[in-house]
Write an enzyme that holds these catalytic residues in place. Sequence first.
Site, mmCIF file in Angstrom:
data_model
loop_
_atom_site.group_PDB
_atom_site.id
_atom_site.type_symbol
_atom_site.label_atom_id
_atom_site.label_comp_id
_atom_site.label_asym_id
_atom_site.label_seq_id
_atom_site.Cartn_x
_atom_site.Cartn_y
_atom_site.Cartn_z
ATOM 1 N N LYS A 202 -4.180 -4.549 7.268
ATOM 2 C CA LYS A 202 -3.257 -3.780 8.112
ATOM 3 C C LYS A 202 -3.613 -2.303 8.082
ATOM 4 O O LYS A 202 -3.715 -1.642 9.122
ATOM 5 C CB LYS A 202 -1.829 -3.965 7.617
ATOM 6 C CG LYS A 202 -0.808 -3.045 8.319
ATOM 7 C CD LYS A 202 0.567 -3.171 7.722
ATOM 8 C CE LYS A 202 0.756 -2.307 6.500
ATOM 9 N NZ LYS A 202 1.234 -0.939 6.837
ATOM 10 N N ASN A 203 -3.813 -1.759 6.880
ATOM 11 C CA ASN A 203 -4.034 -0.319 6.743
ATOM 12 C C ASN A 203 -5.378 0.136 7.283
ATOM 13 O O ASN A 203 -5.578 1.332 7.508
ATOM 14 C CB ASN A 203 -3.888 0.091 5.271
ATOM 15 C CG ASN A 203 -2.454 0.025 4.797
ATOM 16 O OD1 ASN A 203 -1.519 0.062 5.598
ATOM 17 N ND2 ASN A 203 -2.260 -0.092 3.497
ATOM 18 N N CYS B 108 10.546 8.097 5.202
ATOM 19 C CA CYS B 108 10.642 6.640 5.178
ATOM 20 C C CYS B 108 11.342 6.231 3.892
ATOM 21 O O CYS B 108 11.661 7.063 3.048
ATOM 22 C CB CYS B 108 9.267 5.996 5.280
ATOM 23 S SG CYS B 108 8.269 6.192 3.828
ATOM 24 N N ARG C 261 7.013 11.746 3.596
ATOM 25 C CA ARG C 261 5.559 11.884 3.635
ATOM 26 C C ARG C 261 5.212 12.824 4.785
ATOM 27 O O ARG C 261 4.909 12.398 5.890
ATOM 28 C CB ARG C 261 4.897 10.514 3.799
ATOM 29 C CG ARG C 261 5.074 9.627 2.584
ATOM 30 C CD ARG C 261 4.300 8.341 2.686
ATOM 31 N NE ARG C 261 4.995 7.368 3.495
ATOM 32 C CZ ARG C 261 4.511 6.142 3.769
ATOM 33 N NH1 ARG C 261 3.334 5.789 3.312
ATOM 34 N NH2 ARG C 261 5.202 5.293 4.502
ATOM 35 N N ASP D 52 0.555 0.765 -3.790
ATOM 36 C CA ASP D 52 0.983 -0.399 -3.014
ATOM 37 C C ASP D 52 0.999 -1.687 -3.840
ATOM 38 O O ASP D 52 1.451 -2.726 -3.358
ATOM 39 C CB ASP D 52 0.074 -0.603 -1.790
ATOM 40 C CG ASP D 52 0.467 0.305 -0.635
ATOM 41 O OD1 ASP D 52 1.525 0.949 -0.711
ATOM 42 O OD2 ASP D 52 -0.289 0.364 0.358
ATOM 43 N N ARG E 55 5.952 -6.583 8.275
ATOM 44 C CA ARG E 55 5.154 -5.404 8.614
ATOM 45 C C ARG E 55 3.758 -5.475 8.000
ATOM 46 O O ARG E 55 2.827 -4.871 8.528
ATOM 47 C CB ARG E 55 5.843 -4.119 8.129
ATOM 48 C CG ARG E 55 7.066 -3.693 8.913
ATOM 49 C CD ARG E 55 7.554 -2.341 8.428
ATOM 50 N NE ARG E 55 6.436 -1.414 8.315
ATOM 51 C CZ ARG E 55 6.153 -0.681 7.223
ATOM 52 N NH1 ARG E 55 6.898 -0.802 6.138
ATOM 53 N NH2 ARG E 55 5.131 0.130 7.210
#
Length: 417
Positions: free
Chosen positions: A22-23, A116, A121, A304, A396
Amino acid sequence: MDKLIIKGGRKLKGEVTVSGSKNASLPIFVATILAPGINQISNVPFLRDINTTIKVLDSLGACVEGNGNVVKIDSASIWNHEATYDLVKTMRASVLVLGPLLARFGRARVSLPGGCAIGARPINLHLKGLQALGAAIVLEHGYVEATCKRLKGTRINFDISTVGGTEHLMMAAATAKGETVLENAAREPEIVDLAQYLNRMGAQIEGAGTDTIHIQGVTELSAANYEVMPDRIEAGTFMIAAAMTGGDIRINGMKLEHLDALAFKMQDAGVEITSRDGVVRVKGPKRLRSVNIKTRPYPGFPTDMQAQFMAMMCVADGASVISENIFENRFMHVSELLRFGADIVIEGNTATVKGVRKLSGAPSMATDLRASASLILAGLAAEGTTEVTRIYHLDRGYESIEKKLAGLGADIVRVKE
Protein backbone atom coordinates in the site's frame (compact mmCIF):
# COMPACT_ATOMS: atom_id res chain seq x y z
CA MET A 1 -20.54 -1.76 9.02
CA ASP A 2 -18.54 -5.00 9.19
CA LYS A 3 -16.87 -6.71 12.13
CA LEU A 4 -14.63 -9.74 12.59
CA ILE A 5 -15.43 -12.70 14.82
CA ILE A 6 -12.42 -14.78 15.86
CA LYS A 7 -12.33 -18.01 17.81
CA GLY A 8 -8.80 -18.24 19.14
CA GLY A 9 -6.45 -21.01 20.11
CA ARG A 10 -5.61 -22.44 16.70
CA LYS A 11 -2.01 -22.84 15.53
CA LEU A 12 -1.58 -21.31 12.10
CA LYS A 13 -0.12 -23.62 9.46
CA GLY A 14 0.33 -23.54 5.69
CA GLU A 15 1.27 -20.96 3.05
CA VAL A 16 0.22 -17.38 2.47
CA THR A 17 1.14 -14.87 -0.24
CA VAL A 18 1.80 -11.23 0.54
CA SER A 19 -0.05 -8.54 -1.44
CA GLY A 20 1.55 -5.53 -3.06
CA SER A 21 2.58 -2.65 -0.83
CA LYS A 22 0.00 0.00 0.00
CA ASN A 23 2.66 2.50 1.05
CA ALA A 24 4.55 2.01 -2.21
CA SER A 25 1.46 2.01 -4.46
CA LEU A 26 0.12 5.37 -3.26
CA PRO A 27 3.08 7.59 -4.26
CA ILE A 28 3.58 5.57 -7.46
CA PHE A 29 -0.04 6.29 -8.43
CA VAL A 30 0.54 9.98 -7.71
CA ALA A 31 3.76 9.99 -9.76
CA THR A 32 1.76 9.08 -12.89
CA ILE A 33 0.66 12.74 -12.94
CA LEU A 34 4.17 13.61 -14.13
CA ALA A 35 4.04 11.48 -17.30
CA PRO A 36 1.19 11.99 -19.80
CA GLY A 37 0.18 8.64 -21.26
CA ILE A 38 -0.94 5.22 -20.07
CA ASN A 39 0.94 3.95 -17.02
CA GLN A 40 0.34 0.31 -16.07
CA ILE A 41 0.90 -0.55 -12.41
CA SER A 42 0.72 -4.22 -11.37
CA ASN A 43 0.66 -6.05 -8.01
CA VAL A 44 -1.68 -3.37 -6.65
CA PRO A 45 -3.62 -4.36 -3.49
CA PHE A 46 -7.40 -3.87 -3.27
CA LEU A 47 -7.68 -1.39 -0.40
CA ARG A 48 -9.70 1.64 0.66
CA ASP A 49 -6.66 3.92 0.41
CA ILE A 50 -6.04 2.75 -3.16
CA ASN A 51 -9.65 3.56 -4.05
CA THR A 52 -9.28 6.99 -2.44
CA THR A 53 -6.18 7.71 -4.54
CA ILE A 54 -8.03 6.62 -7.67
CA LYS A 55 -10.83 9.05 -6.78
CA VAL A 56 -8.29 11.85 -6.41
CA LEU A 57 -6.73 11.07 -9.81
CA ASP A 58 -10.18 10.81 -11.36
CA SER A 59 -11.11 14.23 -9.95
CA LEU A 60 -8.02 15.67 -11.64
CA GLY A 61 -9.17 14.29 -14.99
CA ALA A 62 -7.13 11.08 -15.25
CA CYS A 63 -8.72 7.96 -16.72
CA VAL A 64 -8.20 4.99 -14.38
CA GLU A 65 -9.09 1.36 -15.17
CA GLY A 66 -8.53 -1.70 -13.01
CA ASN A 67 -8.36 -5.37 -13.95
CA GLY A 68 -7.50 -7.70 -11.12
CA ASN A 69 -4.39 -6.35 -9.40
CA VAL A 70 -3.38 -4.34 -12.48
CA VAL A 71 -4.33 -0.67 -12.76
CA LYS A 72 -3.96 1.46 -15.90
CA ILE A 73 -3.75 5.21 -15.37
CA ASP A 74 -4.02 7.49 -18.39
CA SER A 75 -2.73 10.83 -17.14
CA ALA A 76 -2.77 12.56 -20.53
CA SER A 77 -6.31 13.79 -19.86
CA ILE A 78 -5.50 15.51 -16.54
CA TRP A 79 -6.72 19.09 -16.68
CA ASN A 80 -7.64 20.01 -13.10
CA HIS A 81 -4.92 21.22 -10.72
CA GLU A 82 -7.02 21.23 -7.53
CA ALA A 83 -7.50 18.46 -4.92
CA THR A 84 -10.42 19.34 -2.67
CA TYR A 85 -10.87 18.91 1.07
CA ASP A 86 -13.55 16.23 0.61
CA LEU A 87 -10.93 13.94 -0.94
CA VAL A 88 -7.77 14.91 0.94
CA LYS A 89 -9.38 14.71 4.40
CA THR A 90 -9.89 10.94 4.09
CA MET A 91 -6.21 10.18 3.43
CA ARG A 92 -3.15 12.27 4.20
CA ALA A 93 -1.12 10.86 1.30
CA SER A 94 -3.43 12.74 -1.08
CA VAL A 95 -1.40 15.88 -0.40
CA LEU A 96 1.44 14.32 -2.43
CA VAL A 97 -0.34 15.42 -5.63
CA LEU A 98 0.78 18.99 -4.90
CA GLY A 99 4.36 18.61 -6.15
CA PRO A 100 3.62 16.60 -9.32
CA LEU A 101 0.78 18.97 -10.31
CA LEU A 102 3.05 21.95 -9.74
CA ALA A 103 5.88 20.33 -11.74
CA ARG A 104 3.62 19.54 -14.69
CA PHE A 105 1.24 22.51 -14.81
CA GLY A 106 3.12 25.26 -12.99
CA ARG A 107 0.35 25.60 -10.42
CA ALA A 108 -1.55 23.51 -7.89
CA ARG A 109 -4.19 23.99 -5.21
CA VAL A 110 -4.49 21.22 -2.62
CA SER A 111 -6.35 21.06 0.67
CA LEU A 112 -4.33 20.82 3.88
CA PRO A 113 -4.65 17.26 5.21
CA GLY A 114 -4.87 17.99 8.93
CA GLY A 115 -3.89 15.44 11.60
CA CYS A 116 -4.90 11.83 12.10
CA ALA A 117 -5.71 9.39 14.87
CA ILE A 118 -2.08 8.47 15.61
CA GLY A 119 -0.92 12.06 15.90
CA ALA A 120 -0.37 15.27 13.96
CA ARG A 121 1.82 14.86 10.91
CA PRO A 122 2.39 18.35 9.50
CA ILE A 123 3.55 18.96 5.94
CA ASN A 124 5.79 21.93 6.73
CA LEU A 125 8.87 20.08 5.48
CA HIS A 126 7.08 19.35 2.19
CA LEU A 127 6.23 23.02 1.71
CA LYS A 128 9.65 24.24 2.82
CA GLY A 129 11.24 21.94 0.25
CA LEU A 130 8.96 23.09 -2.57
CA GLN A 131 9.81 26.70 -1.71
CA ALA A 132 13.51 25.83 -1.89
CA LEU A 133 12.83 24.47 -5.39
CA GLY A 134 11.41 27.89 -6.34
CA ALA A 135 7.69 27.53 -5.68
CA ALA A 136 5.63 30.43 -4.39
CA ILE A 137 3.44 29.05 -1.60
CA VAL A 138 0.29 30.65 -0.19
CA LEU A 139 -1.78 29.13 2.63
CA GLU A 140 -5.35 30.37 2.45
CA HIS A 141 -8.78 29.09 3.51
CA GLY A 142 -7.39 25.66 4.41
CA TYR A 143 -5.66 25.18 1.06
CA VAL A 144 -2.09 25.26 -0.19
CA GLU A 145 -1.70 27.22 -3.42
CA ALA A 146 1.63 26.77 -5.21
CA THR A 147 2.90 28.38 -8.41
CA CYS A 148 6.15 28.23 -10.37
CA LYS A 149 6.91 28.29 -14.12
CA ARG A 150 9.55 25.60 -13.65
CA LEU A 151 11.08 24.29 -10.47
CA LYS A 152 14.86 24.64 -10.08
CA GLY A 153 17.18 22.12 -8.50
CA THR A 154 18.76 22.87 -5.15
CA ARG A 155 20.15 21.23 -2.01
CA ILE A 156 17.57 20.38 0.64
CA ASN A 157 18.45 19.12 4.12
CA PHE A 158 15.48 17.71 6.01
CA ASP A 159 15.29 18.69 9.68
CA ILE A 160 13.99 15.20 10.44
CA SER A 161 13.69 12.05 8.37
CA THR A 162 10.33 12.23 6.56
CA VAL A 163 9.03 9.51 4.26
CA GLY A 164 6.25 11.61 2.72
CA GLY A 165 8.51 14.64 2.37
CA THR A 166 11.25 12.63 0.67
CA GLU A 167 8.75 11.08 -1.75
CA HIS A 168 7.09 14.41 -2.44
CA LEU A 169 10.26 16.33 -3.25
CA MET A 170 11.75 13.44 -5.22
CA MET A 171 8.73 13.56 -7.53
CA ALA A 172 8.74 17.36 -7.77
CA ALA A 173 12.47 17.50 -8.52
CA ALA A 174 12.38 14.81 -11.22
CA THR A 175 11.61 17.43 -13.91
CA ALA A 176 13.18 20.47 -12.21
CA LYS A 177 15.97 22.37 -13.95
CA GLY A 178 19.38 21.18 -12.76
CA GLU A 179 20.34 18.92 -9.87
CA THR A 180 18.54 18.47 -6.58
CA VAL A 181 20.19 16.85 -3.58
CA LEU A 182 18.03 15.58 -0.72
CA GLU A 183 20.02 15.22 2.52
CA ASN A 184 18.84 13.37 5.63
CA ALA A 185 16.39 11.67 3.29
CA ALA A 186 14.22 8.79 4.51
CA ARG A 187 15.59 5.35 3.54
CA GLU A 188 12.46 3.17 3.48
CA PRO A 189 12.14 0.47 0.78
CA GLU A 190 9.00 2.22 -0.49
CA ILE A 191 11.14 5.23 -1.39
CA VAL A 192 13.45 2.96 -3.37
CA ASP A 193 10.41 1.54 -5.17
CA LEU A 194 9.19 5.03 -6.10
CA ALA A 195 12.66 6.01 -7.34
CA GLN A 196 12.84 2.87 -9.48
CA TYR A 197 9.46 3.70 -11.01
CA LEU A 198 10.47 7.31 -11.70
CA ASN A 199 13.68 6.10 -13.33
CA ARG A 200 11.61 3.71 -15.45
CA MET A 201 9.75 6.84 -16.61
CA GLY A 202 13.04 8.48 -17.59
CA ALA A 203 14.06 10.26 -14.38
CA GLN A 204 17.68 10.31 -13.23
CA ILE A 205 17.70 9.49 -9.53
CA GLU A 206 20.59 7.98 -7.59
CA GLY A 207 21.02 7.17 -3.91
CA ALA A 208 17.46 6.17 -2.99
CA GLY A 209 17.69 3.94 0.08
CA THR A 210 20.52 6.06 1.51
CA ASP A 211 20.28 9.35 3.39
CA THR A 212 21.48 11.35 0.36
CA ILE A 213 19.52 11.27 -2.91
CA HIS A 214 20.75 12.95 -6.10
CA ILE A 215 18.16 13.92 -8.71
CA GLN A 216 19.23 15.26 -12.08
CA GLY A 217 16.18 16.98 -13.51
CA VAL A 218 15.00 15.99 -16.99
CA THR A 219 12.79 17.89 -19.41
CA GLU A 220 9.99 15.35 -19.46
CA LEU A 221 8.98 11.89 -18.32
CA SER A 222 7.21 9.11 -20.23
CA ALA A 223 4.50 6.68 -19.14
CA ALA A 224 5.82 3.31 -17.97
CA ASN A 225 4.83 -0.13 -16.66
CA TYR A 226 5.85 -1.17 -13.15
CA GLU A 227 5.27 -3.91 -10.57
CA VAL A 228 4.84 -2.71 -6.98
CA MET A 229 7.00 -4.23 -4.24
CA PRO A 230 5.42 -6.61 -1.66
CA ASP A 231 3.91 -5.16 1.49
CA ARG A 232 6.46 -5.57 4.27
CA ILE A 233 4.01 -4.59 7.03
CA GLU A 234 1.49 -7.23 5.95
CA ALA A 235 4.33 -9.77 5.84
CA GLY A 236 5.45 -8.76 9.34
CA THR A 237 1.90 -9.12 10.63
CA PHE A 238 1.73 -12.72 9.34
CA MET A 239 5.11 -13.44 10.94
CA ILE A 240 3.80 -12.34 14.33
CA ALA A 241 0.54 -14.26 13.82
CA ALA A 242 2.55 -17.45 13.39
CA ALA A 243 4.72 -16.68 16.42
CA MET A 244 1.81 -15.86 18.75
CA THR A 245 -0.15 -18.99 17.90
CA GLY A 246 2.85 -21.34 18.06
CA GLY A 247 2.28 -21.90 14.36
CA ASP A 248 4.47 -22.86 11.43
CA ILE A 249 3.80 -20.95 8.19
CA ARG A 250 5.51 -20.16 4.91
CA ILE A 251 5.18 -16.66 3.48
CA ASN A 252 5.51 -16.21 -0.29
CA GLY A 253 6.36 -12.99 -2.07
CA MET A 254 7.97 -11.11 0.82
CA LYS A 255 11.48 -9.67 1.09
CA LEU A 256 12.91 -10.56 4.49
CA GLU A 257 15.68 -7.96 4.12
CA HIS A 258 12.99 -5.27 4.37
CA LEU A 259 12.18 -6.51 7.88
CA ASP A 260 15.62 -7.10 9.37
CA ALA A 261 14.90 -5.15 12.56
CA LEU A 262 11.66 -7.05 13.17
CA ALA A 263 13.19 -10.44 12.31
CA PHE A 264 16.13 -9.91 14.70
CA LYS A 265 13.79 -9.03 17.59
CA MET A 266 11.51 -11.97 16.83
CA GLN A 267 14.48 -14.33 16.81
CA ASP A 268 15.52 -12.88 20.17
CA ALA A 269 12.02 -13.78 21.36
CA GLY A 270 12.59 -17.41 20.35
CA VAL A 271 10.91 -17.42 16.92
CA GLU A 272 12.53 -19.56 14.21
CA ILE A 273 12.83 -17.66 10.91
CA THR A 274 14.42 -19.06 7.75
CA SER A 275 14.44 -17.92 4.13
CA ARG A 276 14.94 -20.09 1.09
CA ASP A 277 14.12 -19.67 -2.61
CA GLY A 278 12.01 -16.57 -1.93
CA VAL A 279 9.90 -18.25 0.77
CA VAL A 280 10.16 -17.24 4.43
CA ARG A 281 9.28 -19.84 7.05
CA VAL A 282 8.21 -18.69 10.51
CA LYS A 283 7.83 -21.15 13.39
CA GLY A 284 6.65 -20.05 16.81
CA PRO A 285 8.14 -21.43 20.07
CA LYS A 286 6.25 -23.10 22.89
CA ARG A 287 6.60 -19.85 24.88
CA LEU A 288 7.85 -16.53 23.59
CA ARG A 289 10.56 -14.59 25.43
CA SER A 290 10.14 -10.90 26.25
CA VAL A 291 12.37 -8.43 24.39
CA ASN A 292 12.54 -4.63 24.28
CA ILE A 293 12.03 -2.50 21.19
CA LYS A 294 12.37 1.18 20.23
CA THR A 295 10.72 2.40 17.04
CA ARG A 296 13.06 4.27 14.71
CA PRO A 297 13.10 5.44 11.10
CA TYR A 298 14.15 2.71 8.66
CA PRO A 299 16.27 0.61 8.97
CA GLY A 300 15.27 0.74 12.63
CA PHE A 301 12.24 -1.01 14.10
CA PRO A 302 9.16 0.14 12.13
CA THR A 303 6.47 2.11 13.95
CA ASP A 304 3.92 0.34 11.74
CA MET A 305 4.84 -2.95 13.49
CA GLN A 306 4.82 -1.63 17.06
CA ALA A 307 1.19 -2.45 17.86
CA GLN A 308 1.50 -5.98 16.47
CA PHE A 309 4.75 -6.59 18.36
CA MET A 310 3.13 -5.37 21.57
CA ALA A 311 0.34 -7.91 21.10
CA MET A 312 2.99 -10.61 20.83
CA MET A 313 4.76 -9.43 23.98
CA CYS A 314 1.46 -9.72 25.85
CA VAL A 315 1.88 -13.52 25.84
CA ALA A 316 5.68 -13.63 26.23
CA ASP A 317 7.57 -14.84 29.28
CA GLY A 318 8.81 -11.87 31.29
CA ALA A 319 8.50 -8.09 30.90
CA SER A 320 9.30 -6.00 27.83
CA VAL A 321 9.69 -2.26 27.34
CA ILE A 322 8.32 -0.76 24.12
CA SER A 323 9.29 2.82 23.25
CA GLU A 324 7.40 4.69 20.51
CA ASN A 325 9.62 7.41 19.05
CA ILE A 326 7.78 8.26 15.81
CA PHE A 327 4.15 9.14 16.63
CA GLU A 328 2.84 10.61 19.86
CA ASN A 329 -0.56 8.88 19.95
CA ARG A 330 0.33 5.38 18.86
CA PHE A 331 -0.58 3.54 22.06
CA MET A 332 -4.35 3.74 21.58
CA HIS A 333 -4.49 -0.04 21.11
CA VAL A 334 -3.31 -0.52 24.70
CA SER A 335 -6.72 0.11 26.27
CA GLU A 336 -8.21 -2.50 23.94
CA LEU A 337 -5.48 -5.08 24.62
CA LEU A 338 -6.18 -4.68 28.34
CA ARG A 339 -9.65 -6.03 27.63
CA PHE A 340 -8.01 -9.33 26.66
CA GLY A 341 -6.32 -9.55 30.06
CA ALA A 342 -2.99 -8.04 28.99
CA ASP A 343 -0.77 -6.38 31.62
CA ILE A 344 0.45 -3.08 30.16
CA VAL A 345 1.47 0.17 31.86
CA ILE A 346 2.13 3.36 29.87
CA GLU A 347 4.41 6.18 30.94
CA GLY A 348 4.96 8.87 28.31
CA ASN A 349 6.14 7.26 25.09
CA THR A 350 7.01 3.98 26.82
CA ALA A 351 4.87 0.93 27.52
CA THR A 352 5.91 -1.82 29.93
CA VAL A 353 4.33 -5.14 29.00
CA LYS A 354 4.31 -8.04 31.46
CA GLY A 355 3.50 -11.24 29.63
CA VAL A 356 0.59 -13.40 30.74
CA ARG A 357 0.08 -17.13 30.17
CA LYS A 358 -3.16 -16.67 28.25
CA LEU A 359 -5.25 -13.89 26.79
CA SER A 360 -9.02 -14.10 26.97
CA GLY A 361 -11.19 -13.32 23.94
CA ALA A 362 -13.12 -10.06 24.25
CA PRO A 363 -15.16 -7.53 22.30
CA SER A 364 -12.81 -4.82 21.02
CA MET A 365 -12.82 -1.73 18.82
CA ALA A 366 -10.15 -0.73 16.30
CA THR A 367 -8.84 2.84 16.58
CA ASP A 368 -6.46 2.91 13.60
CA LEU A 369 -5.00 0.68 10.92
CA ARG A 370 -2.19 -1.07 12.79
CA ALA A 371 -4.13 -1.14 16.06
CA SER A 372 -6.79 -3.19 14.30
CA ALA A 373 -4.13 -5.73 13.30
CA SER A 374 -2.95 -6.01 16.91
CA LEU A 375 -6.48 -6.85 18.06
CA ILE A 376 -6.81 -9.58 15.44
CA LEU A 377 -3.50 -11.05 16.59
CA ALA A 378 -4.64 -10.97 20.22
CA GLY A 379 -7.86 -12.70 19.21
CA LEU A 380 -5.99 -15.44 17.33
CA ALA A 381 -3.91 -16.25 20.41
CA ALA A 382 -6.69 -15.83 23.00
CA GLU A 383 -8.99 -18.39 24.53
CA GLY A 384 -12.63 -17.97 23.52
CA THR A 385 -14.28 -15.60 21.07
CA THR A 386 -13.16 -12.11 20.05
CA GLU A 387 -15.10 -9.47 18.16
CA VAL A 388 -13.28 -6.63 16.43
CA THR A 389 -15.46 -3.71 15.33
CA ARG A 390 -14.72 -0.61 13.24
CA ILE A 391 -12.61 -2.69 10.86
CA TYR A 392 -12.91 -0.07 8.14
CA HIS A 393 -9.50 0.94 9.49
CA LEU A 394 -8.25 -2.54 8.63
CA ASP A 395 -9.53 -2.29 5.07
CA ARG A 396 -7.27 0.71 4.50
CA GLY A 397 -4.13 -1.40 4.64
CA TYR A 398 -4.77 -5.17 4.57
CA GLU A 399 -6.15 -6.96 1.52
CA SER A 400 -8.59 -9.72 2.55
CA ILE A 401 -6.59 -10.49 5.68
CA GLU A 402 -9.38 -12.57 7.21
CA LYS A 403 -9.45 -14.83 4.13
CA LYS A 404 -5.67 -15.23 4.20
CA LEU A 405 -5.69 -16.07 7.91
CA ALA A 406 -8.55 -18.53 7.40
CA GLY A 407 -6.42 -20.19 4.74
CA LEU A 408 -3.80 -20.75 7.45
CA GLY A 409 -6.36 -22.45 9.71
CA ALA A 410 -7.63 -19.51 11.73
CA ASP A 411 -11.29 -19.47 12.75
CA ILE A 412 -12.12 -15.95 11.59
CA VAL A 413 -15.10 -14.56 9.69
CA ARG A 414 -16.33 -11.16 8.60
CA VAL A 415 -19.98 -10.39 9.37
CA LYS A 416 -22.29 -7.43 9.05
CA GLU A 417 -23.07 -5.65 12.31
